[in-house]
Structures are given as C-alpha cells and as structure tokens.
Motif scaffolding. Structure first.
Motif, PDB file in Angstrom:
ATOM      1  N   VAL A 112       4.698  13.909 -11.047  1.00  0.00           N
ATOM      2  CA  VAL A 112       5.946  14.031 -11.798  1.00  0.00           C
ATOM      3  C   VAL A 112       5.779  13.538 -13.228  1.00  0.00           C
ATOM      4  O   VAL A 112       6.700  13.611 -14.034  1.00  0.00           O
ATOM      5  N   ASN A 113       4.577  13.000 -13.555  1.00  0.00           N
ATOM      6  CA  ASN A 113       4.263  12.513 -14.891  1.00  0.00           C
ATOM      7  C   ASN A 113       5.164  11.365 -15.340  1.00  0.00           C
ATOM      8  O   ASN A 113       5.556  11.282 -16.508  1.00  0.00           O
ATOM      9  N   VAL A 114       5.528  10.498 -14.393  1.00  0.00           N
ATOM     10  CA  VAL A 114       6.280   9.297 -14.751  1.00  0.00           C
ATOM     11  C   VAL A 114       5.302   8.289 -15.362  1.00  0.00           C
ATOM     12  O   VAL A 114       4.246   8.028 -14.783  1.00  0.00           O
ATOM     13  N   PRO A 115       5.612   7.716 -16.526  1.00  0.00           N
ATOM     14  CA  PRO A 115       4.705   6.723 -17.117  1.00  0.00           C
ATOM     15  C   PRO A 115       4.514   5.537 -16.175  1.00  0.00           C
ATOM     16  O   PRO A 115       5.478   5.040 -15.596  1.00  0.00           O
ATOM     17  N   PRO A 116       3.296   5.064 -15.997  1.00  0.00           N
ATOM     18  CA  PRO A 116       3.068   3.935 -15.075  1.00  0.00           C
ATOM     19  C   PRO A 116       3.867   2.696 -15.443  1.00  0.00           C
ATOM     20  O   PRO A 116       4.326   1.964 -14.570  1.00  0.00           O
ATOM     21  N   GLU A 117       4.036   2.459 -16.771  1.00  0.00           N
ATOM     22  CA  GLU A 117       4.764   1.273 -17.195  1.00  0.00           C
ATOM     23  C   GLU A 117       6.213   1.276 -16.713  1.00  0.00           C
ATOM     24  O   GLU A 117       6.815   0.212 -16.506  1.00  0.00           O
ATOM     25  N   ALA A 118       6.776   2.472 -16.523  1.00  0.00           N
ATOM     26  CA  ALA A 118       8.169   2.558 -16.078  1.00  0.00           C
ATOM     27  C   ALA A 118       8.338   2.129 -14.635  1.00  0.00           C
ATOM     28  O   ALA A 118       9.469   1.858 -14.193  1.00  0.00           O
ATOM     29  N   LEU A 119       7.241   2.040 -13.888  1.00  0.00           N
ATOM     30  CA  LEU A 119       7.307   1.692 -12.472  1.00  0.00           C
ATOM     31  C   LEU A 119       6.883   0.256 -12.197  1.00  0.00           C
ATOM     32  O   LEU A 119       6.996  -0.209 -11.068  1.00  0.00           O
ATOM     33  N   TRP A 120       6.425  -0.455 -13.194  1.00  0.00           N
ATOM     34  CA  TRP A 120       5.906  -1.805 -12.951  1.00  0.00           C
ATOM     35  C   TRP A 120       6.974  -2.739 -12.404  1.00  0.00           C
ATOM     36  O   TRP A 120       6.719  -3.526 -11.502  1.00  0.00           O
ATOM     37  N   ASP A 121       8.187  -2.669 -12.971  1.00  0.00           N
ATOM     38  CA  ASP A 121       9.232  -3.597 -12.526  1.00  0.00           C
ATOM     39  C   ASP A 121       9.842  -3.214 -11.190  1.00  0.00           C
ATOM     40  O   ASP A 121      10.761  -3.873 -10.705  1.00  0.00           O
ATOM     41  N   LYS A 122       9.346  -2.120 -10.596  1.00  0.00           N
ATOM     42  CA  LYS A 122       9.820  -1.732  -9.267  1.00  0.00           C
ATOM     43  C   LYS A 122       8.808  -2.075  -8.174  1.00  0.00           C
ATOM     44  O   LYS A 122       9.053  -1.826  -6.992  1.00  0.00           O
ATOM     45  N   LEU A 123       7.682  -2.645  -8.560  1.00  0.00           N
ATOM     46  CA  LEU A 123       6.679  -3.023  -7.574  1.00  0.00           C
ATOM     47  C   LEU A 123       7.161  -4.244  -6.790  1.00  0.00           C
ATOM     48  O   LEU A 123       7.562  -5.248  -7.400  1.00  0.00           O
ATOM     49  N   PRO A 124       7.146  -4.198  -5.453  1.00  0.00           N
ATOM     50  CA  PRO A 124       7.616  -5.347  -4.672  1.00  0.00           C
ATOM     51  C   PRO A 124       6.657  -6.521  -4.771  1.00  0.00           C
ATOM     52  O   PRO A 124       5.432  -6.363  -4.801  1.00  0.00           O
ATOM     53  N   GLY A 125       7.236  -7.723  -4.859  1.00  0.00           N
ATOM     54  CA  GLY A 125       6.434  -8.932  -4.865  1.00  0.00           C
ATOM     55  C   GLY A 125       6.024  -9.423  -6.230  1.00  0.00           C
ATOM     56  O   GLY A 125       5.394 -10.476  -6.345  1.00  0.00           O
ATOM     57  N   PHE A 126       6.382  -8.685  -7.299  1.00  0.00           N
ATOM     58  CA  PHE A 126       6.024  -9.100  -8.653  1.00  0.00           C
ATOM     59  C   PHE A 126       7.280  -9.537  -9.394  1.00  0.00           C
ATOM     60  O   PHE A 126       8.300  -8.857  -9.362  1.00  0.00           O
ATOM     61  N   THR A 127       7.201 -10.671 -10.083  1.00  0.00           N
ATOM     62  CA  THR A 127       8.341 -11.207 -10.810  1.00  0.00           C
ATOM     63  C   THR A 127       8.353 -10.681 -12.239  1.00  0.00           C
ATOM     64  O   THR A 127       7.419  -9.985 -12.691  1.00  0.00           O
ATOM     65  N   GLN A 128       9.418 -11.038 -12.987  1.00  0.00           N
ATOM     66  CA  GLN A 128       9.510 -10.635 -14.382  1.00  0.00           C
ATOM     67  C   GLN A 128       8.361 -11.227 -15.193  1.00  0.00           C
ATOM     68  O   GLN A 128       7.835 -10.581 -16.105  1.00  0.00           O
ATOM     69  N   THR A 129       7.945 -12.433 -14.862  1.00  0.00           N
ATOM     70  CA  THR A 129       6.804 -13.044 -15.557  1.00  0.00           C
ATOM     71  C   THR A 129       5.535 -12.224 -15.346  1.00  0.00           C
ATOM     72  O   THR A 129       4.748 -12.020 -16.280  1.00  0.00           O
TER      73      THR A 129
ATOM     74  N   ALA B 298       0.832  -1.207   0.000  1.00  0.00           N
ATOM     75  CA  ALA B 298       0.000   0.000   0.000  1.00  0.00           C
ATOM     76  C   ALA B 298       0.867   1.257   0.000  1.00  0.00           C
ATOM     77  O   ALA B 298       0.592   2.228  -0.720  1.00  0.00           O
ATOM     78  N   GLN B 299       1.942   1.268   0.804  1.00  0.00           N
ATOM     79  CA  GLN B 299       2.841   2.426   0.826  1.00  0.00           C
ATOM     80  C   GLN B 299       3.503   2.615  -0.528  1.00  0.00           C
ATOM     81  O   GLN B 299       3.629   3.739  -1.023  1.00  0.00           O
ATOM     82  N   THR B 300       3.939   1.513  -1.137  1.00  0.00           N
ATOM     83  CA  THR B 300       4.609   1.607  -2.430  1.00  0.00           C
ATOM     84  C   THR B 300       3.642   2.105  -3.504  1.00  0.00           C
ATOM     85  O   THR B 300       3.984   2.970  -4.312  1.00  0.00           O
ATOM     86  N   ALA B 301       2.424   1.563  -3.504  1.00  0.00           N
ATOM     87  CA  ALA B 301       1.445   1.991  -4.499  1.00  0.00           C
ATOM     88  C   ALA B 301       1.104   3.463  -4.345  1.00  0.00           C
ATOM     89  O   ALA B 301       0.941   4.189  -5.343  1.00  0.00           O
ATOM     90  N   ASP B 302       1.013   3.920  -3.113  1.00  0.00           N
ATOM     91  CA  ASP B 302       0.708   5.341  -2.871  1.00  0.00           C
ATOM     92  C   ASP B 302       1.845   6.222  -3.388  1.00  0.00           C
ATOM     93  O   ASP B 302       1.607   7.252  -4.036  1.00  0.00           O
ATOM     94  N   ALA B 303       3.102   5.815  -3.126  1.00  0.00           N
ATOM     95  CA  ALA B 303       4.241   6.599  -3.591  1.00  0.00           C
ATOM     96  C   ALA B 303       4.324   6.610  -5.114  1.00  0.00           C
ATOM     97  O   ALA B 303       4.558   7.657  -5.734  1.00  0.00           O
ATOM     98  N   PHE B 304       4.089   5.452  -5.753  1.00  0.00           N
ATOM     99  CA  PHE B 304       4.158   5.387  -7.207  1.00  0.00           C
ATOM    100  C   PHE B 304       3.005   6.151  -7.846  1.00  0.00           C
ATOM    101  O   PHE B 304       3.160   6.726  -8.918  1.00  0.00           O
ATOM    102  N   GLY B 305       1.838   6.115  -7.182  1.00  0.00           N
ATOM    103  CA  GLY B 305       0.715   6.894  -7.696  1.00  0.00           C
ATOM    104  C   GLY B 305       1.017   8.381  -7.722  1.00  0.00           C
ATOM    105  O   GLY B 305       0.662   9.092  -8.670  1.00  0.00           O
ATOM    106  N   LYS B 306       1.701   8.874  -6.701  1.00  0.00           N
ATOM    107  CA  LYS B 306       2.086  10.287  -6.679  1.00  0.00           C
ATOM    108  C   LYS B 306       3.112  10.594  -7.753  1.00  0.00           C
ATOM    109  O   LYS B 306       3.112  11.688  -8.336  1.00  0.00           O
ATOM    110  N   LEU B 307       4.017   9.628  -8.033  1.00  0.00           N
ATOM    111  CA  LEU B 307       5.003   9.845  -9.090  1.00  0.00           C
ATOM    112  C   LEU B 307       4.329   9.999 -10.452  1.00  0.00           C
ATOM    113  O   LEU B 307       4.711  10.849 -11.267  1.00  0.00           O
ATOM    114  N   THR B 308       3.315   9.176 -10.708  1.00  0.00           N
ATOM    115  CA  THR B 308       2.641   9.249 -12.009  1.00  0.00           C
ATOM    116  C   THR B 308       1.797  10.511 -12.142  1.00  0.00           C
ATOM    117  O   THR B 308       1.682  11.071 -13.238  1.00  0.00           O
ATOM    118  N   GLN B 309       1.229  10.981 -11.017  1.00  0.00           N
ATOM    119  CA  GLN B 309       0.342  12.140 -11.081  1.00  0.00           C
ATOM    120  C   GLN B 309       1.092  13.460 -10.975  1.00  0.00           C
ATOM    121  O   GLN B 309       0.796  14.418 -11.682  1.00  0.00           O
TER     122      GLN B 309
END
Length: 453
Positions: free
Chosen positions: A406-423, A393-404
């Motif tokens: 700082v205009n970071v594309p959401p796709e650029a943050l997907w591989d930084k989400l904890p708990g998700f593998t490359q697959t 929840a903390q990570t999603a909140d921080a990434f949500g603020k980055l996209t809104q």
C-alpha cells in the motif's frame, strides 16, 4: 470576594452531599466493606462470624479488566514533534500516576486532573472526586468548569482544614479558623480557563456521571447473601446426622468416685455422647429402639446461584465471564477474541472519552510552558498502548505488507507498534535522522580520479 465566598460554600455543600449520598457508599463497596447479609435478629457469634466470611469483593476485578487496557504511551501533535509536552508528562511521572485518574473515573464515575504552574515547570495533579467539586455552565459540552473547590483533610482527624478555590484568573488557598474560611494565599495564573479537567467514564445529557461500581452494588449484595446461605448450609447441614429413639445414652460416671457427673448450673445428670465410627455396631436391648439418619443438605443449588449471579455481574459490566469464573479451557484465538469483544468495545469508548480529557490536560501544560502552537493544537492526539493479544511477529508482518503493498511510509507506523513507548519512537526518529545525515554527507563527497575511472 462575596461571590467567591458564596461559590466556595456552595461547592463545599455539594461535595459533602455527593460524598454522603453516593461516593461514600461506592468507596465502601469498592474497598470491600459491604453491607452484611440478612440474618436473624438473635443471631449468635457463630452466625456473625459466618456473615463476616461471606463478604466477597468482586468489584476490583471488574474495574481492573478495562483499567489494565488504558495506558497512554505518547503524544502526537498535528505537525512537528511533541517532545516538549511529553517531557512535562514524564517529569510529572504520569506513566504511573495516570492509572489513579482512570481508576477514579471508573469507580466513582469521574475524577479530575489539575494543571498548575510550578517552580520547575507545569505540574499535573490527579484528584479524587471525593476531594473536589467543579461547577459547569453546561456540564456536557464545556471543556473546563466555571470554578472548582478542592478540600484538604487532616490525615489524622479527617477534618476539613484547608480549601483551594480555582477559577479562570486565580487560585486561592483558604484555611479554617473558628468556623470561618480565611485567605492564606492567592496566586494568579495565565491559563485563561479554570485549570481543572474532568475525566468522566459515562455521562448523560444532564451531566450525571456513572462508574462501574454503583450499578453492581445490588448484585454484590445478592452474591454475599448467597455465600452466607451456603456457609450456613455447609456448617450446619452438609453432613449426615445419625439418631436413635427409644434408648437413653449412658450416664457420665466419674471414674475416681464412681458417681454420676452433673451440670454445675442446672444440677441435671450428664450423659456420655454415643460414639459413631465404622468399627462400632449399634445395638439396643429394647425392641422399640429405632435407628436412622437425616440426610445432608445439597449444596448444588447454592453453587449454581453463585455462578448465575457472577455471570449477571459480568454481563452488566461487559466483563468476559472467564475473567471472573476461570472457566476458559482450550479456547482458540478467534473464540478468545469473541469472548473479549464486548469489553474491548467498552475500552475503545473509554479511550475516546479519556483521550479528549488528556489532550486538554496536555494543552494546558503546553500553555504553561509557553508553547503557543501546541497549546492551540486541536488536532493533537494522545497515543494509547496496544494491549491486544497479537504477537509482535504478526504485527510486524502486517505492517510490512502495508509498506510494500500500500506504500505506507514506515515512519507512519512506528507509533502503532505494540510494546514501544513514545520515548522509543522518538529514538527511532533520531536514529533515522542521523542515518539520513550520514547518507546525505556520503552523497556529497566528491569522487576521486581513481573512483571516476
């Protein structure tokens, strides 16, 4: 062939020397087979039993602290997708097997990974530093060795029965016959370099690597000695001893015969032990009799010494003390992060070193698979799993603020989400592509006259 024979013999000599001088000792301590504590030369079986029980192996927990934070979760090329290379990783079951590579490097100072061309595609083979030796022109800066020698031992006898030689052109198998090494197989490869990659946890400018175990061996010996001294004091001196002087204990009378029992070896009379318990009152007819007690040996000093040595071990290895002592109580998130900051800095440094090695391994895999672009991609990176204590929840909140904000594309943050593998990330991209295709198809559908009205 003469040069290969010389290289082979030199590599075997170096491997045996390293094993006898360092690696065997490191392996013994990591497996819990420590040198015993000091005790008198005439120690009896009871002393030896206590010495055996005094061995406490803390080293696996020292290694486990950073090891549990080292997990490669993906591969990110500089452009495009790295599915082809990641499929090779998955086919070789490296999600699980990478742990052995990291563990070997942390324990012995270095470990190796060999890439070869198999019938079903590139093969990734972790190898212990106790079974392979590699020669470098410059051991610090060279990405690949000049050549390497791998030893295979008989699992029953432990005798060296096979050897494999690697260089930049071929792989040669040899077997021992009457004290000589005879070639049993030869295979050329297309890598252009010796397909052996070294993983070194710490390396100096002379090419010497050091792991976590070797510097802690003296501390382990001190801890074991303190445990032994504690067990001796606890066994022989941790209780009060009552004594009486000026009186003889009662003789041991055989109730059947009424005669005094004697020692069968010496013939001396036997005495009945004096029973001490709260219901008995000690009395003596002789006025010169004296009663007293010897106080027990305090154990606080031994316990403080143990705690100090464990703290010393934690400081030297940059391991949070509460990992070993279990003294964490009511720590806030900031206090916990501060306690683990030194270890996380060490983990970050290990990720940099091991990450470069894994990138070399995956480039070799790409070359073996015929992926020329990925094989020369020097900007590609491996993705490490985020093992921080932050919640999703903390990570999603921080990434949500980055996209809104700082205009970071959401796709650029997907591989930084904890708990998700490359697959998982590949699935995200696939779902997005399908959604974009459906959206584009919907926009291209011509409107009817009713819709226009």
């Amino acid at each position: 062939m003469t040069d290969i024979t010389k290289r082979l013999q030199f590599g075997l000599d170096r491997l045996r020397y390293d094993y006898e001088e360092r690696l065997e000792t490191i392996d013994r301590y990591y497996r819990g087979r420590h040198a015993g504590p000091y005790m008198p030369r005439n120690a009896d079986s009871e002393y030896k039993l206590l010495a055996k029980r005094a061995i406490h192996n803390w080293l696996p927990w020292i290694v486990a602290a950073p090891l549990q934070n080292l997990q490669v979760d993906g591969f990110r090329p500089s452009s495009g997708k790295g599915d082809a290379v990641w499929d090779i990783w998955q086919a070789n079951r490296m999600d699980a097997r990478q742990r052995t590579v990291h563990e070997g490097a942390l324990v012995y100072g270095h470990s190796y990974v060999i890439v070869s061309e198999g019938a079903d595609g590139p093969e990734i083979k972790p190898v212990s530093a106790m079974r392979i030796w590699a020669a470098y022109d410059d051991p610090v800066t060279d990405e690949f060795p000049l050549y390497a020698v791998q030893v295979f031992k008989n699992p029953d006898s432990g005798v060296e029965e096979r050897v494999r030689y690697y260089d930049d052109r071929q792989i040669i198998d040899l077997a021992s016959r009457d004290g000589r090494w005879l070639i049993t197989g030869r295979k050329a490869h297309r890598f252009g370099v010796t397909p052996v990659v070294r993983f070194a946890s710490q390396i100096d400018l002379l090419g010497r690597s050091a792991g976590l175990v070797e510097p802690l061996i003296p501390i382990c010996d001190r801890i074991n000695q303190t445990w032994f001294d504690l067990l001796i004091a606890q066994t022989f001196g941790s209780f009060k001893v009552r004594y009486a002087t000026g009186m003889a204990p009662p003789l041991d009378i055989d109730p059947a015969t009424g005669e005094v029992r004697t020692d069968p070896d010496t013939g001396e009379p036997l005495y009945r032990p004096v029973q001490f318990d709260p219901t008995r009152v000690m009395m003596a007819e002789d006025p010169d009799t004296r009663f007293g007690e010897l106080s027990e040996t305090p154990l606080d000093g031994f316990l403080k010494s143990l705690e100090l040595n464990v703290q010393h071990m934690a400081a030297v290895s940059q391991t949070p003390p509460h990992y070993l002592l279990g003294t964490m109580a009511n720590l806030s998130a900031d206090a916990l992060a501060a306690a683990e900051s030194a270890m996380m800095r060490k983990v970050d440094a290990l990720k940099q070193v091991f990450g470069e090695a894994w990138e070399s391994v995956l480039r070799l895999c790409a070359k073996a698979a015929g992926k020329a672009k990925l094989a020369t991609d020097r900007k590609a990176q491996v993705v490490w799993r985020d093992t921080g204590s932050r919640s999703l929840a903390q990570t999603a909140d921080a990434f949500g603020k980055l996209t809104q904000m700082v205009n970071v594309p959401p796709e650029a943050l997907w591989d930084k989400l904890p708990g998700f593998t490359q697959t998982d990330i590949d699935k995200f991209h696939e779902y997005k592509s399908q959604a974009d295709s459906r959206a584009a198809g919907h926009r291209n559908v011509p409107m009817s006259k009713d819709d226009e009205q």
